[in-house]
Design a protein around this motif. Structure first.
Motif, PDB file in Angstrom:
ATOM      1  N   ILE A 126      -9.284   0.701  14.322  1.00 47.18           N
ATOM      2  CA  ILE A 126      -8.627   1.012  13.044  1.00 47.18           C
ATOM      3  C   ILE A 126      -7.739  -0.150  12.591  1.00 47.18           C
ATOM      4  O   ILE A 126      -6.594  -0.273  13.010  1.00 47.18           O
ATOM      5  CB  ILE A 126      -7.816   2.321  13.162  1.00 47.18           C
ATOM      6  N   ASP A 127      -8.263  -0.983  11.725  1.00 45.93           N
ATOM      7  CA  ASP A 127      -7.459  -2.077  11.165  1.00 45.93           C
ATOM      8  C   ASP A 127      -6.889  -1.627   9.814  1.00 45.93           C
ATOM      9  O   ASP A 127      -7.048  -0.457   9.418  1.00 45.93           O
ATOM     10  CB  ASP A 127      -8.308  -3.355  11.041  1.00 45.93           C
ATOM     11  N   GLY A 128      -6.230  -2.526   9.104  1.00 52.45           N
ATOM     12  CA  GLY A 128      -5.590  -2.164   7.832  1.00 52.45           C
ATOM     13  C   GLY A 128      -6.585  -1.630   6.803  1.00 52.45           C
ATOM     14  O   GLY A 128      -6.301  -0.660   6.085  1.00 52.45           O
ATOM     15  N   ASN A 129      -7.763  -2.257   6.740  1.00 50.98           N
ATOM     16  CA  ASN A 129      -8.775  -1.806   5.777  1.00 50.98           C
ATOM     17  C   ASN A 129      -9.238  -0.381   6.086  1.00 50.98           C
ATOM     18  O   ASN A 129      -9.344   0.460   5.195  1.00 50.98           O
ATOM     19  CB  ASN A 129      -9.989  -2.745   5.818  1.00 50.98           C
ATOM     20  N   ILE A 130      -9.517  -0.131   7.362  1.00 53.26           N
ATOM     21  CA  ILE A 130     -10.025   1.195   7.736  1.00 53.26           C
ATOM     22  C   ILE A 130      -8.940   2.255   7.524  1.00 53.26           C
ATOM     23  O   ILE A 130      -9.219   3.364   7.074  1.00 53.26           O
ATOM     24  CB  ILE A 130     -10.532   1.186   9.198  1.00 53.26           C
ATOM     25  N   LYS A 131      -7.706   1.866   7.823  1.00 50.56           N
ATOM     26  CA  LYS A 131      -6.592   2.808   7.616  1.00 50.56           C
ATOM     27  C   LYS A 131      -6.541   3.242   6.152  1.00 50.56           C
ATOM     28  O   LYS A 131      -6.393   4.409   5.828  1.00 50.56           O
ATOM     29  CB  LYS A 131      -5.283   2.102   7.981  1.00 50.56           C
ATOM     30  N   ARG A 132      -6.689   2.266   5.257  1.00 51.89           N
ATOM     31  CA  ARG A 132      -6.616   2.579   3.824  1.00 51.89           C
ATOM     32  C   ARG A 132      -7.802   3.449   3.386  1.00 51.89           C
ATOM     33  O   ARG A 132      -7.620   4.463   2.700  1.00 51.89           O
ATOM     34  CB  ARG A 132      -6.590   1.286   3.004  1.00 51.89           C
ATOM     35  N   VAL A 133      -9.006   3.062   3.812  1.00 54.44           N
ATOM     36  CA  VAL A 133     -10.195   3.837   3.426  1.00 54.44           C
ATOM     37  C   VAL A 133     -10.050   5.274   3.908  1.00 54.44           C
ATOM     38  O   VAL A 133     -10.268   6.236   3.156  1.00 54.44           O
ATOM     39  CB  VAL A 133     -11.489   3.207   4.033  1.00 54.44           C
ATOM     40  N   MET A 134      -9.619   5.440   5.153  1.00 52.18           N
ATOM     41  CA  MET A 134      -9.532   6.793   5.713  1.00 52.18           C
ATOM     42  C   MET A 134      -8.382   7.589   5.089  1.00 52.18           C
ATOM     43  O   MET A 134      -8.488   8.797   4.910  1.00 52.18           O
ATOM     44  CB  MET A 134      -9.367   6.724   7.237  1.00 52.18           C
ATOM     45  N   ALA A 135      -7.298   6.891   4.758  1.00 56.36           N
ATOM     46  CA  ALA A 135      -6.186   7.591   4.096  1.00 56.36           C
ATOM     47  C   ALA A 135      -6.680   8.164   2.764  1.00 56.36           C
ATOM     48  O   ALA A 135      -6.297   9.264   2.359  1.00 56.36           O
ATOM     49  CB  ALA A 135      -5.026   6.642   3.870  1.00 56.36           C
ATOM     50  N   ARG A 136      -7.563   7.422   2.104  1.00 58.22           N
ATOM     51  CA  ARG A 136      -8.096   7.897   0.820  1.00 58.22           C
ATOM     52  C   ARG A 136      -9.126   9.009   1.052  1.00 58.22           C
ATOM     53  O   ARG A 136      -9.136  10.006   0.330  1.00 58.22           O
ATOM     54  CB  ARG A 136      -8.688   6.728   0.034  1.00 58.22           C
ATOM     55  N   MET A 137      -9.956   8.817   2.049  1.00 58.99           N
ATOM     56  CA  MET A 137     -10.949   9.856   2.346  1.00 58.99           C
ATOM     57  C   MET A 137     -10.260  11.194   2.605  1.00 58.99           C
ATOM     58  O   MET A 137     -10.707  12.246   2.169  1.00 58.99           O
ATOM     59  CB  MET A 137     -11.739   9.472   3.608  1.00 58.99           C
ATOM     60  N   LEU A 138      -9.125  11.126   3.351  1.00 55.14           N
ATOM     61  CA  LEU A 138      -8.441  12.367   3.747  1.00 55.14           C
ATOM     62  C   LEU A 138      -7.259  12.695   2.820  1.00 55.14           C
ATOM     63  O   LEU A 138      -6.532  13.643   3.061  1.00 55.14           O
ATOM     64  CB  LEU A 138      -7.934  12.243   5.197  1.00 55.14           C
ATOM     65  N   ARG A 139      -7.064  11.869   1.842  1.00 52.19           N
ATOM     66  CA  ARG A 139      -5.959  12.020   0.892  1.00 52.19           C
ATOM     67  C   ARG A 139      -4.609  12.094   1.618  1.00 52.19           C
ATOM     68  O   ARG A 139      -3.849  13.058   1.481  1.00 52.19           O
ATOM     69  CB  ARG A 139      -6.172  13.266   0.041  1.00 52.19           C
ATOM     70  N   ILE A 140      -4.355  11.053   2.355  1.00 50.08           N
ATOM     71  CA  ILE A 140      -3.103  10.962   3.123  1.00 50.08           C
ATOM     72  C   ILE A 140      -2.146  10.030   2.395  1.00 50.08           C
ATOM     73  O   ILE A 140      -2.507   8.908   2.051  1.00 50.08           O
ATOM     74  CB  ILE A 140      -3.388  10.401   4.546  1.00 50.08           C
ATOM     75  N   LYS A 141      -0.919  10.523   2.162  1.00 50.94           N
ATOM     76  CA  LYS A 141       0.054   9.696   1.437  1.00 50.94           C
ATOM     77  C   LYS A 141       0.730   8.686   2.357  1.00 50.94           C
ATOM     78  O   LYS A 141       0.945   7.536   2.001  1.00 50.94           O
ATOM     79  CB  LYS A 141       1.146  10.610   0.834  1.00 50.94           C
ATOM     80  N   THR A 142       1.122   9.172   3.539  1.00 52.66           N
ATOM     81  CA  THR A 142       1.869   8.294   4.431  1.00 52.66           C
ATOM     82  C   THR A 142       1.197   8.290   5.804  1.00 52.66           C
ATOM     83  O   THR A 142       0.849   9.352   6.319  1.00 52.66           O
ATOM     84  CB  THR A 142       3.322   8.812   4.604  1.00 52.66           C
ATOM     85  N   ILE A 143       1.043   7.078   6.354  1.00 51.24           N
ATOM     86  CA  ILE A 143       0.400   7.009   7.676  1.00 51.24           C
ATOM     87  C   ILE A 143       1.469   7.228   8.744  1.00 51.24           C
ATOM     88  O   ILE A 143       2.022   6.274   9.285  1.00 51.24           O
ATOM     89  CB  ILE A 143      -0.310   5.650   7.888  1.00 51.24           C
ATOM     90  N   THR A 144       1.777   8.454   9.004  1.00 53.23           N
ATOM     91  CA  THR A 144       2.694   8.775  10.108  1.00 53.23           C
ATOM     92  C   THR A 144       1.870   8.734  11.400  1.00 53.23           C
ATOM     93  O   THR A 144       0.643   8.612  11.354  1.00 53.23           O
ATOM     94  CB  THR A 144       3.240  10.199   9.935  1.00 53.23           C
ATOM     95  N   LYS A 145       2.570   8.900  12.527  1.00 55.36           N
ATOM     96  CA  LYS A 145       1.845   8.931  13.816  1.00 55.36           C
ATOM     97  C   LYS A 145       0.831  10.069  13.817  1.00 55.36           C
ATOM     98  O   LYS A 145      -0.301   9.918  14.278  1.00 55.36           O
ATOM     99  CB  LYS A 145       2.848   9.147  14.958  1.00 55.36           C
ATOM    100  N   TYR A 146       1.265  11.204  13.292  1.00 56.43           N
ATOM    101  CA  TYR A 146       0.398  12.378  13.258  1.00 56.43           C
ATOM    102  C   TYR A 146      -0.851  12.088  12.407  1.00 56.43           C
ATOM    103  O   TYR A 146      -1.975  12.379  12.807  1.00 56.43           O
ATOM    104  CB  TYR A 146       1.186  13.570  12.696  1.00 56.43           C
ATOM    105  N   ASN A 147      -0.620  11.496  11.240  1.00 58.77           N
ATOM    106  CA  ASN A 147      -1.751  11.195  10.358  1.00 58.77           C
ATOM    107  C   ASN A 147      -2.671  10.122  10.944  1.00 58.77           C
ATOM    108  O   ASN A 147      -3.888  10.157  10.746  1.00 58.77           O
ATOM    109  CB  ASN A 147      -1.247  10.763   8.978  1.00 58.77           C
ATOM    110  N   PHE A 148      -2.084   9.191  11.654  1.00 63.51           N
ATOM    111  CA  PHE A 148      -2.913   8.166  12.300  1.00 63.51           C
ATOM    112  C   PHE A 148      -3.851   8.824  13.314  1.00 63.51           C
ATOM    113  O   PHE A 148      -5.022   8.499  13.410  1.00 63.51           O
ATOM    114  CB  PHE A 148      -2.027   7.124  13.001  1.00 63.51           C
ATOM    115  N   ARG A 149      -3.308   9.764  14.043  1.00 62.28           N
ATOM    116  CA  ARG A 149      -4.114  10.505  15.038  1.00 62.28           C
ATOM    117  C   ARG A 149      -5.236  11.275  14.334  1.00 62.28           C
ATOM    118  O   ARG A 149      -6.359  11.350  14.841  1.00 62.28           O
ATOM    119  CB  ARG A 149      -3.157  11.427  15.808  1.00 62.28           C
TER     120      ARG A 149
END
Ligand code: SF4
Length: 345
Positions: A126-149
């Protein structure tokens, strides 16, 4: 995967099967843009074609090739990791997560990226690009530890077990080319029908951008202490920022201190000698990731011919020898300002 097969970026390490080269590229790519890495990647491989050659090399030779790429700890860690692989694993890069992750300089991301690409181990990287794509896929506002998991779990479920390396690289490329930080080109995205952010008017608002932090600025002064056509350089301690690189003696200018006083004080502290200051150079500016500096240099002469005494390794070098030693970029900017022919004393 179909999208990736047609649209993947052409990069020097793409399609590579040699685990050493894949590992090298991943280390170089940490916090560094792809375009910058290409040049260093080839330069490095020309000089160190195998892991064995890295393990056998002197740290200084490695740093010289790495010079300018920054984050020099990466280079030093790669060196000690290479030595460990040669010594403890008979030169074979371990393909088990725990063993590879335990090598110096390897974090979760690098371990997953190298093992998935080089050995088809099904681990999401999970690099910065994947984090962003997945945050959008899952509609995540903030990448907290929980959301990262959450992101990690989702990827663990969906990773292509037959092509895990390509799966990771496909998401990275998608983030780089389609799901851009400030512009999500959803019309061209193969994930559009599953993406929750794509159903909103502004998918770019996921995840919320991090506020850029102000970084501190320091004024620094350094000295070119001349003796018989040579000047003094010191080697930075390994544990310090830019450790293992060489530099001119000097340091930060304290509050309300003049550059001249600061330099005389710093040289006394570092080399236990007094100096007479001569001409100074125009200042240069340089920005590192966590701070910025303005540096000026003074030509100096030893006051009473006393011998330099420093805890740091030191050398007297001619201007022509600059190319033989690894220096921080700021030093090279300064060297470019100095007319060595005219100013050499
Ligand atoms: S559909 Fe849009 S927001 Fe969703 S991953 Fe693709 S480009 Fe990003």
């Amino acid at each position: 995967m179909n999208w990736y097969d047609i649209n993947k970026r052409t990069l020097p390490w793409r399609g590579e099967s040699d685990p050493y080269r894949i590992w090298l590229s991943e280390i170089m790519l940490q916090q560094t843009q792809t375009q910058r890495v290409s040049h260093y990647y080839f330069k490095w491989l020309k000089r160190f074609p195998s892991l064995k050659s890295v393990a056998k090399a002197k740290e200084e030779s490695l740093l010289k090739v790495w010079e300018g790429l920054g984050y020099y700890n990466r280079c030093r860690n790669f060196h000690s990791a290479a030595k460990t692989v040669i010594k403890d694993y008979n030169g074979k890069i371990p393909n088990e997560f725990e063993l590879f992750r335990a090598l110096p300089g390897i974090g979760d991301y690098t371990a997953a990226a190298v093992l998935s690409i080089a050995f088809d181990v099904p681990l999401p990287a999970i690099d910065g690009n994947i984090k962003r794509v997945m945050a959008r896929m899952l509609r995540i506002k903030t990448i907290t530890k929980y959301n990262f998991r959450r992101v990690q779990k989702e990827l663990e479920n969906f990773i292509d077990k037959t092509r895990p390396g390509d799966f990771n690289q496909a998401l990275m490329d998608l983030g780089n080319q389609v799901c851009r930080p400030n512009q999500a080109h959803c019309y061209a995205c193969p994930m559009k029908s599953f993406c929750r952010a794509a159903q909103t008017d502004h998918p770019e608002q996921y995840p919320r951008p991090e506020l850029s932090k102000d970084i501190p600025h320091y004024d620094v002064v350094v000295g070119l202490i001349w003796k018989k056509g040579r000047f003094l350089i010191l080697k930075r301690e390994n544990r310090k920022h830019l450790g293992g690189l060489w530099e001119l003696p000097g340091g930060k200018i304290d509050y309300r201190e003049s550059p001249e006083k600061a330099l005389i004080r710093e040289i006394k502290e570092e080399c236990n000698v007094d100096v007479i200051l001569g001409k100074n150079t125009d200042p240069i500016k340089h920005r590192y990731s966590h701070f910025a500096i303005t540096v000026r240099a003074f030509h100096c002469q030893l006051y009473n011919g006393k011998k330099v005494f420093s805890n740091q390794p030191n050398r007297w070098i001619t201007p022509q020898q600059i190319i033989e030693f690894p220096f921080p970029k700021a030093n090279h900017k300064l060297f470019a300002k100095i007319n060595f022919e005219a100013d050499n004393v």
